[in-house]
Design a protein around this motif. Structure first.
Motif, PDB file in Angstrom:
ATOM      1  N   PHE A  65       0.564  -0.754  -0.166  1.00 37.81           N
ATOM      2  CA  PHE A  65      -0.262  -0.382  -0.294  1.00 37.81           C
ATOM      3  C   PHE A  65       1.022   1.126  -0.192  1.00 37.81           C
ATOM      4  CE2 PHE A  65      -4.734   0.944   1.229  1.00 37.81           C
ATOM      5  CZ  PHE A  65      -4.360   2.540   1.037  1.00 37.81           C
ATOM      6  N   ARG A  66       1.061   1.424  -0.792  1.00 37.91           N
ATOM      7  CA  ARG A  66       1.726   3.057  -1.212  1.00 37.91           C
ATOM      8  C   ARG A  66       1.862   4.337  -0.288  1.00 37.91           C
ATOM      9  NH1 ARG A  66       1.755   6.329  -7.119  1.00 37.91           N
ATOM     10  NH2 ARG A  66       2.757   7.943  -5.517  1.00 37.91           N
ATOM     11  N   ALA A  67       2.289   4.585  -0.425  1.00 35.39           N
ATOM     12  CA  ALA A  67       2.292   6.046   0.993  1.00 35.39           C
ATOM     13  C   ALA A  67       2.024   7.405  -0.779  1.00 35.39           C
ATOM     14  CB  ALA A  67       3.266   6.855   1.414  1.00 35.39           C
ATOM     15  N   ASN A  68       1.415   8.077  -0.478  1.00 33.47           N
ATOM     16  CA  ASN A  68       1.359   9.031  -1.851  1.00 33.47           C
ATOM     17  C   ASN A  68       1.184  10.857  -0.651  1.00 33.47           C
ATOM     18  OD1 ASN A  68       1.154   9.272  -4.130  1.00 33.47           O
ATOM     19  ND2 ASN A  68      -0.542  10.218  -3.904  1.00 33.47           N
ATOM     20  N   GLY A  69       1.222  12.284  -1.496  1.00 35.33           N
ATOM     21  CA  GLY A  69       1.790  13.168  -1.002  1.00 35.33           C
ATOM     22  C   GLY A  69       2.644  13.020   0.425  1.00 35.33           C
ATOM     23  N   THR A  70       2.552  13.862   1.863  1.00 34.52           N
ATOM     24  CA  THR A  70       3.378  14.518   2.529  1.00 34.52           C
ATOM     25  C   THR A  70       3.663  12.227   3.314  1.00 34.52           C
ATOM     26  OG1 THR A  70       2.504  15.742   2.482  1.00 34.52           O
ATOM     27  CG2 THR A  70       3.810  15.304   4.552  1.00 34.52           C
ATOM     28  N   HIS A  71       5.049  12.149   3.208  1.00 35.17           N
ATOM     29  CA  HIS A  71       5.533  11.076   3.363  1.00 35.17           C
ATOM     30  C   HIS A  71       5.861  11.097   5.252  1.00 35.17           C
ATOM     31  CE1 HIS A  71       5.572   9.606  -0.476  1.00 35.17           C
ATOM     32  NE2 HIS A  71       5.515   8.725  -0.028  1.00 35.17           N
ATOM     33  N   GLN A 131      -6.690  -2.304   5.585  1.00 39.46           N
ATOM     34  CA  GLN A 131      -7.462  -2.257   6.774  1.00 39.46           C
ATOM     35  C   GLN A 131      -6.762  -1.048   7.585  1.00 39.46           C
ATOM     36  OE1 GLN A 131      -6.640  -5.764   9.561  1.00 39.46           O
ATOM     37  NE2 GLN A 131      -8.840  -6.009   9.947  1.00 39.46           N
ATOM     38  N   TRP A 132      -8.260  -0.511   7.897  1.00 38.21           N
ATOM     39  CA  TRP A 132      -8.346   0.464   8.628  1.00 38.21           C
ATOM     40  C   TRP A 132      -9.124   0.116   9.548  1.00 38.21           C
ATOM     41  CZ3 TRP A 132      -5.142   3.420   6.947  1.00 38.21           C
ATOM     42  CH2 TRP A 132      -4.548   3.793   5.265  1.00 38.21           C
ATOM     43  N   GLN A 133      -8.311   1.519  11.291  1.00 37.04           N
ATOM     44  CA  GLN A 133      -9.376   0.593  12.446  1.00 37.04           C
ATOM     45  C   GLN A 133      -9.554   1.878  12.712  1.00 37.04           C
ATOM     46  OE1 GLN A 133      -8.421  -2.687  14.466  1.00 37.04           O
ATOM     47  NE2 GLN A 133      -8.862  -1.365  16.335  1.00 37.04           N
ATOM     48  N   THR A 156      -7.616  20.377   9.688  1.00 35.33           N
ATOM     49  CA  THR A 156      -6.242  20.406   9.554  1.00 35.33           C
ATOM     50  C   THR A 156      -4.211  19.603   9.971  1.00 35.33           C
ATOM     51  OG1 THR A 156      -7.242  22.368  10.436  1.00 35.33           O
ATOM     52  CG2 THR A 156      -5.053  22.806  10.469  1.00 35.33           C
ATOM     53  N   CYS A 157      -3.869  19.250   9.329  1.00 38.16           N
ATOM     54  CA  CYS A 157      -3.251  18.447   9.377  1.00 38.16           C
ATOM     55  C   CYS A 157      -1.770  18.721  10.254  1.00 38.16           C
ATOM     56  CB  CYS A 157      -2.764  18.149   8.496  1.00 38.16           C
ATOM     57  SG  CYS A 157      -4.622  16.678   7.502  1.00 38.16           S
ATOM     58  N   ALA A 158      -1.394  17.974  11.163  1.00 33.87           N
ATOM     59  CA  ALA A 158       0.575  18.620  10.706  1.00 33.87           C
ATOM     60  C   ALA A 158       1.575  19.514   9.349  1.00 33.87           C
ATOM     61  CB  ALA A 158       0.967  17.873  11.667  1.00 33.87           C
ATOM     62  N   PRO A 165      -0.698  24.567   6.754  1.00 35.98           N
ATOM     63  CA  PRO A 165      -0.861  23.402   7.368  1.00 35.98           C
ATOM     64  C   PRO A 165      -2.484  22.964   5.842  1.00 35.98           C
ATOM     65  CG  PRO A 165      -1.886  24.371   8.747  1.00 35.98           C
ATOM     66  CD  PRO A 165      -1.826  25.664   7.450  1.00 35.98           C
ATOM     67  N   TYR A 166      -1.880  21.537   5.472  1.00 38.04           N
ATOM     68  CA  TYR A 166      -2.659  20.798   4.470  1.00 38.04           C
ATOM     69  C   TYR A 166      -4.096  20.899   5.329  1.00 38.04           C
ATOM     70  CZ  TYR A 166      -4.471  16.580   1.386  1.00 38.04           C
ATOM     71  OH  TYR A 166      -4.540  15.878   0.254  1.00 38.04           O
ATOM     72  N   TYR A 167      -5.308  20.692   4.686  1.00 37.60           N
ATOM     73  CA  TYR A 167      -6.543  20.701   5.288  1.00 37.60           C
ATOM     74  C   TYR A 167      -7.543  20.423   4.340  1.00 37.60           C
ATOM     75  CZ  TYR A 167      -8.703  24.658   3.022  1.00 37.60           C
ATOM     76  OH  TYR A 167      -9.367  25.370   1.661  1.00 37.60           O
ATOM     77  N   VAL A 193       4.445   6.302   9.954  1.00 35.44           N
ATOM     78  CA  VAL A 193       4.175   8.202  10.186  1.00 35.44           C
ATOM     79  C   VAL A 193       4.019   8.732   8.354  1.00 35.44           C
ATOM     80  CG1 VAL A 193       5.964  10.624   9.334  1.00 35.44           C
ATOM     81  CG2 VAL A 193       5.728   8.635  11.780  1.00 35.44           C
ATOM     82  N   ALA A 194       4.821   7.553   7.391  1.00 34.83           N
ATOM     83  CA  ALA A 194       4.251   7.341   5.776  1.00 34.83           C
ATOM     84  C   ALA A 194       2.718   7.667   5.584  1.00 34.83           C
ATOM     85  CB  ALA A 194       4.436   6.588   5.370  1.00 34.83           C
ATOM     86  N   HIS A 195       2.043   7.126   6.380  1.00 32.62           N
ATOM     87  CA  HIS A 195       0.291   6.760   5.730  1.00 32.62           C
ATOM     88  C   HIS A 195      -0.419   8.324   7.189  1.00 32.62           C
ATOM     89  CE1 HIS A 195       0.588   3.808   3.884  1.00 32.62           C
ATOM     90  NE2 HIS A 195       1.976   2.811   3.891  1.00 32.62           N
ATOM     91  N   GLY A 196       0.132   8.750   7.770  1.00 36.45           N
ATOM     92  CA  GLY A 196      -0.780   9.774   8.545  1.00 36.45           C
ATOM     93  C   GLY A 196      -0.829   9.440  10.371  1.00 36.45           C
ATOM     94  N   LEU A 207     -12.827   9.832  -3.051  1.00 38.07           N
ATOM     95  CA  LEU A 207     -11.214   9.888  -3.319  1.00 38.07           C
ATOM     96  C   LEU A 207     -10.336  10.023  -2.118  1.00 38.07           C
ATOM     97  CD1 LEU A 207     -11.580  11.543  -7.077  1.00 38.07           C
ATOM     98  CD2 LEU A 207     -11.342   9.064  -6.358  1.00 38.07           C
ATOM     99  N   GLY A 208      -8.866   9.448  -2.358  1.00 35.58           N
ATOM    100  CA  GLY A 208      -7.907   9.521  -1.605  1.00 35.58           C
ATOM    101  C   GLY A 208      -7.306  11.019  -1.509  1.00 35.58           C
ATOM    102  N   TYR A 209      -7.473  11.516  -1.825  1.00 36.74           N
ATOM    103  CA  TYR A 209      -7.350  13.196  -1.364  1.00 36.74           C
ATOM    104  C   TYR A 209      -8.178  13.660  -0.427  1.00 36.74           C
ATOM    105  CZ  TYR A 209     -10.066  15.315  -4.762  1.00 36.74           C
ATOM    106  OH  TYR A 209     -11.152  15.595  -5.043  1.00 36.74           O
ATOM    107  N   LYS A 210      -9.351  13.283  -0.233  1.00 39.81           N
ATOM    108  CA  LYS A 210      -9.959  13.767   1.054  1.00 39.81           C
ATOM    109  C   LYS A 210      -9.780  12.695   2.782  1.00 39.81           C
ATOM    110  CE  LYS A 210     -12.924  15.714   0.220  1.00 39.81           C
ATOM    111  NZ  LYS A 210     -13.662  17.627   0.065  1.00 39.81           N
ATOM    112  N   HIS A 211      -8.352  12.357   2.394  1.00 39.56           N
ATOM    113  CA  HIS A 211      -8.291  11.552   3.110  1.00 39.56           C
ATOM    114  C   HIS A 211      -7.506  11.690   4.494  1.00 39.56           C
ATOM    115  CE1 HIS A 211     -10.642   7.387   2.670  1.00 39.56           C
ATOM    116  NE2 HIS A 211     -10.814   8.377   0.892  1.00 39.56           N
ATOM    117  N   ALA A 212      -7.437  12.774   4.983  1.00 39.09           N
ATOM    118  CA  ALA A 212      -6.829  14.240   5.956  1.00 39.09           C
ATOM    119  C   ALA A 212      -5.761  13.154   6.185  1.00 39.09           C
ATOM    120  CB  ALA A 212      -7.155  15.036   6.425  1.00 39.09           C
ATOM    121  N   LYS A 213      -4.737  12.902   6.065  1.00 33.63           N
ATOM    122  CA  LYS A 213      -3.565  12.515   6.944  1.00 33.63           C
ATOM    123  C   LYS A 213      -2.595  13.538   8.266  1.00 33.63           C
ATOM    124  CE  LYS A 213      -0.799  10.700   3.891  1.00 33.63           C
ATOM    125  NZ  LYS A 213       0.437  10.262   3.213  1.00 33.63           N
ATOM    126  N   TYR A 214      -2.531  12.969   9.572  1.00 35.00           N
ATOM    127  CA  TYR A 214      -1.459  14.183  10.869  1.00 35.00           C
ATOM    128  C   TYR A 214      -2.872  14.579  11.180  1.00 35.00           C
ATOM    129  CZ  TYR A 214       1.575  12.058   7.318  1.00 35.00           C
ATOM    130  OH  TYR A 214       1.978  11.264   6.395  1.00 35.00           O
TER     131      TYR A 214
END
Ligand SMILES: Nc1nc2c(c(=O)[nH]1)N[C@H]1C(S)=C(S)[C@@H](COP(=O)(O)O)O[C@H]1N2
Ligand SMILES: [Mo]
Length: 247
Positions: A65-71, A131-133, A156-158, A165-167, A193-196, A207-214
């Motif tokens: 499962f690759r990481a994307n955007g901020t790692h 899988q997410w929990q 609001t993300c780190a 901040p990414y938001y 860390v790579a996945h948030g 879609l993926g970009y809505k799934h805010a990490k950090y």
């Protein structure tokens, strides 16, 4: 668990299934989803917003499962949190709420959690099943006594882009969707860390970009005006991605 088309029955089901296909045509998407309230109302009327995203079996999970955007947000504040395993992390829940919350990772981990195996679809053209929990976002918003005047929830993300901040934001329909969770774990272990890490949003019908990490703060708001450039998210503000990225 239940594919969303299995939930559709009779004539209404055929209508909705047809609309789902229309929604996959880029030109139709931009007409429906460019963000004006009337179009948003139309889009709401056409789609069953409560339908579940497909869920998968453990043997269907992607080996990679690759990481994307901020790692790695890489800021001194984030590095300090990583250094002591997020013992000082606090998730703020605030804005249009009667009981603002400041939750430690231990408090979040003690809440009832949902586990789901879903497919992540990135607009750049890749997908992965993982899988997410974590607790339902709705549980936190109820605990914070979100007010009826709230229409959107802003994350609001780190990680910073040009110092900002990414938001991201979703509406209250998606915020209370039964698969919208704040994931603390991915594939059975603490989020890396790579996945948030330590907390990332899963909003499975988008879609993926809505799934805010950090995620550092969650704000209930009545309007997206005055937040960033007002379009509801980092990509929406800067590269004109749709605010509603339904799949
Ligand atoms: N804070 C933050 N969240 C983010 C991003 C980001 O750069 N920063 N990238 C987004 C994009 S485009 C995708 S596809 C997913 C990638 O999630 P993953 O790294 O777990 O694969 O995170 C989304 N959430
Ligand atoms: Mo993405």
């Amino acid at each position: 668990m239940i594919a969303r088309r299995n939930l559709l029955v009779g004539g209404a089901g055929l209508l909705l299934a047809g609309c789902d296909r229309v929604v996959q045509i880029p030109a139709a998407r931009s007409i429906l989803f460019k963000g004006e309230d009337m179009q948003r109302g139309l889009q709401r009327a056409l789609m069953d917003r409560g339908a579940l995203a497909p869920e998968f079996r453990p043997d269907q999970m992607s080996p990679i499962f690759r990481a994307n955007g901020t790692h790695d947000p890489g800021t001194p504040a984030y590095a300090a949190m990583v250094a002591n395993q997020f013992a000082d992390y606090r998730l703020q829940v605030r804005g249009l709420v009667d009981r603002p919350l400041s939750l430690s990772l231990a408090q979040l981990a003690a809440m009832p959690a949902r586990s789901q195996i879903t497919r992540h679809d990135c607009v750049e053209g890749w997908s992965a099943i993982g899988q997410w929990q974590g607790p339902l976002l709705g549980t936190l918003l109820k605990a914070a006594a979100m007010r009826r005047s709230a229409r959107y929830v802003v994350f609001t993300c780190a990680d910073l882009f040009n110092g900002t901040p990414y938001y991201e934001s979703i509406d209250t329909v998606d915020a209370f969707h039964p698969q919208t969770i704040l994931a603390l774990k991915m594939n059975g272990t603490r989020l890396g860390v790579a996945h948030g890490a330590p907390v990332r949003l899963r909003v499975e019908r988008q879609l993926g970009y809505k799934h805010a990490k950090y995620v550092m703060a969650i704000d209930a708001v009545a309007s997206l005006d005055g937040i960033g450039k007002g379009k509801g998210g980092y990509w929406e503000d800067n590269v004109d991605y749709d605010w509603y990225a339904g799949i």
